[in-house]
Motif scaffolding. Structure first.
Motif, PDB file in Angstrom:
ATOM      1  N   LYS A 377      34.336   9.907  10.367  1.00 31.47           N
ATOM      2  CA  LYS A 377      35.040   9.110  11.377  1.00 31.47           C
ATOM      3  C   LYS A 377      35.600   7.826  10.759  1.00 31.47           C
ATOM      4  N   THR A 378      34.790   7.125   9.974  1.00 31.37           N
ATOM      5  CA  THR A 378      35.262   5.871   9.383  1.00 31.37           C
ATOM      6  C   THR A 378      36.338   6.124   8.322  1.00 31.37           C
ATOM      7  N   ILE A 379      36.212   7.230   7.604  1.00 29.91           N
ATOM      8  CA  ILE A 379      37.242   7.559   6.605  1.00 29.91           C
ATOM      9  C   ILE A 379      38.558   7.926   7.289  1.00 29.91           C
ATOM     10  N   SER A 380      38.467   8.691   8.374  1.00 30.00           N
ATOM     11  CA  SER A 380      39.691   9.122   9.069  1.00 30.00           C
ATOM     12  C   SER A 380      40.457   7.932   9.632  1.00 30.00           C
ATOM     13  N   GLU A 381      39.751   6.864   9.953  1.00 26.93           N
ATOM     14  CA  GLU A 381      40.398   5.672  10.497  1.00 26.93           C
ATOM     15  C   GLU A 381      41.296   4.974   9.478  1.00 26.93           C
ATOM     16  N   THR A 382      41.133   5.291   8.197  1.00 32.68           N
ATOM     17  CA  THR A 382      41.979   4.677   7.168  1.00 32.68           C
ATOM     18  C   THR A 382      43.350   5.341   7.080  1.00 32.68           C
ATOM     19  N   ASP A 383      43.471   6.540   7.669  1.00 31.96           N
ATOM     20  CA  ASP A 383      44.725   7.300   7.611  1.00 31.96           C
ATOM     21  C   ASP A 383      45.167   7.528   6.162  1.00 31.96           C
ATOM     22  N   ALA A 384      44.210   7.896   5.312  1.00 31.20           N
ATOM     23  CA  ALA A 384      44.492   8.103   3.898  1.00 31.20           C
ATOM     24  C   ALA A 384      45.093   9.484   3.643  1.00 31.20           C
ATOM     25  N   ASP A 385      45.794   9.604   2.512  1.00 31.56           N
ATOM     26  CA  ASP A 385      46.354  10.889   2.097  1.00 31.56           C
ATOM     27  C   ASP A 385      45.319  11.739   1.369  1.00 31.56           C
ATOM     28  N   VAL A 386      44.363  11.076   0.742  1.00 30.25           N
ATOM     29  CA  VAL A 386      43.358  11.764  -0.062  1.00 30.25           C
ATOM     30  C   VAL A 386      42.090  10.920  -0.082  1.00 30.25           C
ATOM     31  N   ILE A 387      40.959  11.578  -0.271  1.00 32.55           N
ATOM     32  CA  ILE A 387      39.673  10.889  -0.378  1.00 32.55           C
ATOM     33  C   ILE A 387      39.181  11.043  -1.809  1.00 32.55           C
ATOM     34  N   ALA A 388      38.741   9.952  -2.419  1.00 33.62           N
ATOM     35  CA  ALA A 388      38.214   9.991  -3.785  1.00 33.62           C
ATOM     36  C   ALA A 388      36.749   9.580  -3.779  1.00 33.62           C
ATOM     37  N   ALA A 389      35.956  10.251  -4.603  1.00 30.36           N
ATOM     38  CA  ALA A 389      34.538   9.931  -4.736  1.00 30.36           C
ATOM     39  C   ALA A 389      34.110  10.236  -6.159  1.00 30.36           C
ATOM     40  N   GLY A 390      32.929   9.749  -6.530  1.00 32.05           N
ATOM     41  CA  GLY A 390      32.434   9.944  -7.888  1.00 32.05           C
ATOM     42  C   GLY A 390      31.177  10.771  -7.958  1.00 32.05           C
ATOM     43  N   ASN A 391      30.965  11.640  -6.953  1.00 31.79           N
ATOM     44  CA  ASN A 391      29.738  12.436  -6.918  1.00 31.79           C
ATOM     45  C   ASN A 391      30.019  13.752  -6.211  1.00 31.79           C
ATOM     46  N   ILE A 392      29.672  14.860  -6.846  1.00 28.53           N
ATOM     47  CA  ILE A 392      29.985  16.181  -6.306  1.00 28.53           C
ATOM     48  C   ILE A 392      29.314  16.422  -4.961  1.00 28.53           C
ATOM     49  N   GLY A 393      28.110  15.926  -4.760  1.00 31.87           N
ATOM     50  CA  GLY A 393      27.432  16.125  -3.479  1.00 31.87           C
ATOM     51  C   GLY A 393      28.186  15.486  -2.333  1.00 31.87           C
ATOM     52  N   CYS A 394      28.645  14.255  -2.533  1.00 37.48           N
ATOM     53  CA  CYS A 394      29.441  13.571  -1.513  1.00 37.48           C
ATOM     54  C   CYS A 394      30.741  14.321  -1.251  1.00 37.48           C
ATOM     55  N   MET A 395      31.369  14.794  -2.318  1.00 37.51           N
ATOM     56  CA  MET A 395      32.632  15.515  -2.177  1.00 37.51           C
ATOM     57  C   MET A 395      32.456  16.770  -1.326  1.00 37.51           C
TER      58      MET A 395
END
Length: 428
Positions: A377-395
């Motif tokens: 929900k909080t990520i969607s509020e950014t209206d981003a084109d892509v999500i980046a992370a540094g951990n496979i579990g989170c991804m």
């Protein structure tokens, strides 16, 4: 906090360490404000402060833990947000790990729990076994709805499609492109090799492009984190010993400037090898490995990355708990992305866990699902084109609940500096 361990008890180094940690706690309760499980459940015993009381009572009295104590400790994500918040420097990670080891040694879990935990411990750290398990889960998906919740969740965790094994993950040496500036070892991991081969491939391209000779050391494998956080210390130390021997052979041979880790959960554990192996014959070597261990973002920050494209992309950066709380790396990945030309967006409540936490989303699916929903929900509020992370579990966790592409930070940096566009950003 006052403790009452006996002199005899304190001859044990694990209890010595736990005693130090317990005595540093001043009951202030700051940790409750950033504890994800306390926010979801609202129970003091599901906060770090509450768990500290339970652990103190259990260890001091050498008590066989009851099911409720085990339940509250099992519910801890080991996200370590409490360590970032704590003004007294309470090293909660070592305490909760010791508590889980104690529980594993002294508490007999219900049969189904034992079966599930042993299955995970003997599957996830081995990429070939894990790949086979994922194939089996894919075939069992039509039956998932009639199975127990935890089994159903494990089956649904399996991705619809698995990538073929990458030859890059085999033990070998990759020369630098151009002048060799440094020699590094790349930890290729375990589950990551089965779930997403793009991450290691992008890491290799990026490091080589900017002057690194990269070695995948023979004998190195799982970091041991998955079993370590389940209290299976003997098994996790076996993984640790193999990695220490493999990397130190390279260090003593042609030398290593760093051990590069692109899965932050692994990085937090490898950086703690010195503590984990402190009473073994490998203590000195493990300490050296811990010194050499670096997150990929730390290494890239020392290289002169030069973007070759101008990416017009809005990136929501998800800061993995193991990176921001476990390794205290917060600004570096975001700065790298900004310097490469991306517009970096940070979701609100970025300090809170997404609910993945190693095996947590498999062992505690209900709580994990609530945390995932909040995070998405909080990520969607950014209206981003892509999500980046540094951990496979989170991804995997975040990607299972959104249609926005989720990629590793190195994939974007590789693309921006001359590599291919991340496959998840390529549309048919």
């Amino acid at each position: 906090m006052q403790t009452n361990f006996t002199e005899e008890q304190l001859k044990d180094s694990g209890l010595q360490r736990s005693n130090q940690i317990l005595r540093s706690c001043v009951h202030c309760g700051f940790c409750t404000a950033t504890c994800p499980t306390y926010q979801v459940l609202g129970d003091e015993l599901d906060s770090p402060r509450g768990r500290i009381y339970l652990i103190k009572d259990m260890l001091e009295n050498e008590r066989v833990p009851d099911s409720k104590t085990v339940e509250h400790i099992d519910r801890c994500l080991s996200c370590l947000a409490c360590m970032t918040t704590c003004p007294s420097g309470v090293h909660y990670m070592h305490l909760i790990d010791h508590a889980r080891d104690y529980i594993e040694q002294s508490y007999k879990r219900p049969l189904m729990d034992r079966i599930i935990r042993n299955a995970l411990a003997h599957t996830l750290p081995y990429d070939r076994r894990f790949r086979l398990a994922m194939r089996g889960a894919q075939m069992a998906r039509p039956l998932a709805r009639i199975l127990p919740t935890k089994i159903k969740n494990m089956i649904e965790f399996a991705p619809r499609k698995l990538p073929p094994p990458s030859l890059n993950d085999q033990a070998q040496v990759f020369p630098a492109q151009g002048k060799t500036l440094r020699r590094v070892a790349l930890m290729t991991g375990c589950a990551q090799k089965a779930l997403n081969t793009d991450i290691n491939d992008a890491t290799l391209r990026l490091l080589r492009r900017f002057g690194c000779e990269v070695v995948v050391a023979k004998g190195a494998g799982c970091c041991g984190a998955l079993t370590h956080h389940m209290g299976k210390t003997s098994q996790s130390h076996d993984f640790t010993a193999r990695n220490v021997k493999a990397w130190m052979a390279e260090y003593r041979g042609k030398g290593l400037d760093a051990i590069v880790i692109n899965t932050s959960g692994c990085g937090t554990t490898v950086k703690d090898y010195a503590h984990m192996m402190r009473e073994t014959d490998l203590a000195a070597d493990a300490a050296q490995v811990s010194k050499l261990a670096m997150d990929i973002s730390e290494v890239l920050a020392t290289l002169d990355l030069s973007p070759s494209i101008e990416p017009d992309l809005r990136v929501a950066y998800h800061s993995a708990c193991s990176l921001q709380h476990g390794q205290k790396i917060t600004a570096t990945p975001k700065n790298l992305l900004r310097d490469a030309g991306f517009t970096v967006l940070e979701p609100k409540d970025a300090h809170l866990c997404c609910g993945s936490a190693g095996t947590y989303n498999l062992l505690q699916p209900e709580i994990s699902a609530q945390l995932k929903e909040r995070k998405i929900k909080t990520i969607s509020e950014t209206d981003a084109d892509v999500i980046a992370a540094g951990n496979i579990g989170c991804m995997m966790q975040i990607g299972s609940g959104t249609t926005v592409p989720v990629v590793h930070t190195v994939e974007l940096l590789d693309w921006a500096t001359g590599g291919p566009k991340p496959p998840k950003l390529c549309t048919d």
